[in-house]
Design a protein around this motif. Structure first.
Motif, short mmCIF file in Angstrom:
data_model
loop_
_atom_site.label_atom_id
_atom_site.label_comp_id
_atom_site.label_asym_id
_atom_site.label_seq_id
_atom_site.Cartn_x
_atom_site.Cartn_y
_atom_site.Cartn_z
N PHE A 1 0.80 -1.14 0.06
CA PHE A 1 -0.18 -0.01 0.02
C PHE A 1 0.77 1.09 -0.05
O PHE A 1 0.26 2.35 -0.56
CB PHE A 1 -0.96 0.07 1.20
N PHE B 1 -3.58 0.28 -3.79
CA PHE B 1 -5.22 0.85 -3.46
C PHE B 1 -6.07 -0.08 -3.81
O PHE B 1 -7.20 -0.42 -2.97
CB PHE B 1 -5.18 2.34 -4.32
N PHE C 1 -5.94 5.49 8.83
CA PHE C 1 -5.43 5.96 7.58
C PHE C 1 -6.11 5.29 6.22
O PHE C 1 -6.70 5.86 5.69
CB PHE C 1 -3.88 5.76 7.67
N ILE C 2 -5.87 3.89 6.27
CA ILE C 2 -6.59 3.17 5.07
C ILE C 2 -8.06 3.41 5.12
O ILE C 2 -8.32 3.57 4.13
CB ILE C 2 -6.18 1.72 5.24
N VAL D 1 -8.51 7.26 3.89
CA VAL D 1 -8.03 7.57 2.38
C VAL D 1 -8.79 6.75 1.48
O VAL D 1 -9.08 7.21 0.37
CB VAL D 1 -6.66 7.28 2.34
N VAL D 2 -8.90 5.25 1.65
CA VAL D 2 -9.39 4.49 0.80
C VAL D 2 -10.90 4.42 0.81
O VAL D 2 -11.39 4.45 -0.29
CB VAL D 2 -8.98 3.03 0.94
N MET D 3 -11.56 4.33 1.73
CA MET D 3 -12.96 4.20 1.91
C MET D 3 -13.75 5.46 1.47
O MET D 3 -14.71 5.38 0.89
CB MET D 3 -13.35 3.78 3.39
N SER E 1 -12.36 7.64 -0.67
CA SER E 1 -12.13 7.73 -2.25
C SER E 1 -13.31 6.97 -2.79
O SER E 1 -13.71 7.12 -4.13
CB SER E 1 -10.95 7.42 -2.72
#
Lengths: 305, 300
Positions: free
Chosen positions: A122, A185, B289-290, B293-295, B297
């Motif tokens: 990641f 991602f 963080f993940i 940032v990911v969810m 987006s």
């Protein structure tokens, strides 16, 4: 003094209802957000449309030029080149998703340091795009770049590839770096999708004598469909938003061969001062993104039903 | 001590060894399988991680001439922090850092305050709520990248070209952050709000004294996202700032690269200094963080 009392004092003559009082407070609270959104989303949207019929000189004076800016699209070879390159870069999505799916399937298993590996894959995604471009610029140098060194040393190529100074390879470089950056991602999204698949399904399949490949084809893939759909949608939007990587790595060069719509409209506006034509290019970009999002949403909704 | 020795007597030890052997026999196949997975992951990991390794390797190489003469070596030899020091002499690094810190701080404060206010409004039932929701959804569909030219003209009209505020303003409210906060605020039980109101709490107290302490994950998402967006912002500062003294770090890095084209080591050292805050933040707050940032987006 509570806010309610304050509002009552400022608006004494109006015997406003509870809902009316609340509305005043709500709208007051929304002022900063709405101001920013109007200034930076809605006003630009309208202004951009107006700009397409105008020519603007460096002093900021505008003149009406009719459809001239639109006509220019037809005679601009770089526009076609940029559009094609944008489409080519959409190819990073299936590649990135395939690799990301492979990684997710692997790291969905529990083994030594599997969590650390998740973070490792990641990592490229969270590193600033400008820095990514800078790192790769030096790695991809023709003469003393480490990529060519490794390729020649392992005998994969006989002589160094001019990654950033030849047209086709420049686009390939952008493509590969973008895949490297986005794979993690996709992996994280797919991992989250995998965790929603009940393990009992695999146990039942196992009892029925299904092989692992059958399990993947008939359980994992169909149930991952919505997740993969999200990946495609997000990937497409992200690929049209790409700017930093191309700007720093190749600057659209050599000879516009790795130009994309966003870098081209940026240059038209801020390097050449053609705000009107840049506004037309913006509309093309916007239309493309809107089309993709609405198609994506429709497909997604159909998939859910 | 003696009781401890008594516990681990011979029979106990034998039992333990027996158990271990049983475990081994049953899980040997699994162990082989796990080793294979580990090997594949390591192999791919090396490929993925190589650019980072190379970044560090080159940045700590000194003198830089040994990078160009003859064959490059893949190992790290005589690591030195000289390049990092050299960056300070090559450019006004503290100035660029300050610019980035100012922009990031303003963006975080803007998001926390503006988004909280907006989210608070959206938890209420008021005239025109539907309209506001529609405006937010529509605004989300307008990518900022497709408004940059008129957005620059707007900034120009506001007299904010070449200012920190001009860079921050479009970032000062992020719609997805508002939606995250609305969801969190709406999850606060009505009874808590009722009792606060009965105690005569003001609207602002309810927002910052009742909602905020109960919405820490949502607030963390707000901070993380505005930090990442503001720290990494490149295209917008590139347009709004022409005064080099106002450049944030990403812009400074891009210019640095063209300015010191021949000096890999120096540019790499600078890159590390620019990238480090986000990487450290990521390593410290991985899960949050993940998720942020990911969810988010995805929802965007």
């Amino acid at each position: 003094m509570t806010a309610r009392e304050r509002v009552e004092r400022t608006l004494p003559s109006l015997s406003i209802s509870k809902r009316g009082r609340r509305s005043v407070i709500a709208w007051l609270a929304l002022v900063p957000t709405l101001t920013i959104l109007i200034l930076y989303r809605f006003v630009p949207l309208g202004w951009n449309f107006v700009l397409t019929f105008q020519e603007m000189n460096y002093t900021g004076e505008t003149s009406f030029v009719g459809l001239d800016n639109y006509r220019r699209l037809a005679t601009d070879p770089v526009f076609v080149e940029a559009l094609v390159n944008n489409v080519v870069l959409l190819g990073t999505i299936p590649v990135g998703i395939t690799v990301g799916l492979g990684l997710a399937l692997l790291l969905n298993k529990d083994f030594f340091a599997s969590n650390a590996f998740r973070s490792l894959f990641f990592l490229p995604y969270i590193v600033m795009m400008v820095a990514v471009a800078v790192i790769w610029t030096f790695m991809l140098k023709t003469d003393n770049g480490v990529v060519n060194y490794l390729l020649v040393r392992t005998g994969l190529v006989s002589e160094g590839i001019s990654w950033l100074s030849s047209g086709t390879w420049a686009l390939v470089s952008v493509f590969l770096v973008h895949v490297w950056k986005t794979t993690g991602f996709y992996m994280v999204i797919i991992l989250a999708g995998l965790q929603t698949i009940p393990t009992q399904l695999y146990e039942v399949a196992d009892i029925d004598g299904a092989s692992r490949i059958q399990g993947f084809l008939y359980i994992t893939l169909p149930l991952l469909k919505p997740t993969l759909g999200v990946c495609v949608l997000v990937g497409m939007i992200a690929s049209f938003r790409l700017f930093d990587l191309v700007f720093v790595l190749t600057n659209g060069g050599p000879a516009h061969e790795s130009e994309i719509l966003l870098t081209w409209l940026y240059k038209q506006a801020f390097s050449f001062g053609n705000f009107g034509y840049a506004a037309v290019l913006t509309i093309v970009l916007f239309a493309l993104m809107l089309a993709i999002v609405s198609i994506g949403w429709t497909l997604q909704r159909r998939a859910v039903q | 001590m003696s009781t401890f020795n008594g516990l681990v007597d011979r029979s106990g030890l034998r039992m333990l060894v027996g158990k271990l052997a049983f475990w081994r026999a049953r899980d040997r196949a699994e162990l082989v399988e796990q080793s294979v997975y580990f090997a594949i992951a390591s192999l791919l990991g090396v490929v993925f991680f190589f650019p980072f390794y190379w970044l560090v390797k080159v940045a700590v190489s000194w003198p830089p001439t040994n990078l160009y003469s003859g064959q490059p070596s893949l190992g790290i030899e005589n690591p030195s922090y000289y390049n990092f020091v050299e960056v300070f002499f090559a450019i006004p690094f503290p100035q660029f850092l300050l610019n980035s810190v100012v922009i990031v701080s303003l963006a975080i404060v803007g998001n926390l305050v503006f988004n909280s206010l907006a989210a608070y409004a959206l938890t209420m039932d008021f005239h025109g709520k539907r309209g506001v929701q529609l405006v937010l959804i529509t605004a989300m569909m307008i990518p900022f990248q497709t408004t940059i030219i008129p957005a620059f003209l707007v900034t120009n009209e506001l007299g904010l070209v070449n200012t920190h505020l001009g860079i921050v303003l479009p970032l000062a409210t992020i719609i997805i952050n508002i939606l995250v906060l609305v969801a969190s605020f709406e999850a606060v039980p009505e009874s808590i709000l009722e009792s606060a109101r009965l105690d005569g709490a003001s609207e602002l107290y309810i927002l910052f004294g009742v909602y905020w302490p109960l919405s820490k994950p949502a607030l963390a998402t707000n901070v993380i996202l505005s930090f990442v967006f503001a720290w990494n912002a490149f295209l917008w500062p590139l347009i709004v700032v022409s005064d080099r003294a106002l450049e944030p770090l990403p812009l400074a890095l891009a210019n640095f690269q063209t300015q010191f084209q021949g000096n890999f080591a120096l540019t790499y050292a600078f890159s590390i200094m620019v990238v480090l805050p986000i990487v450290v933040m990521f390593l410290l707050l991985q899960r949050q963080f993940i998720e942020s940032v990911v969810m988010t987006s995805i929802k965007q």
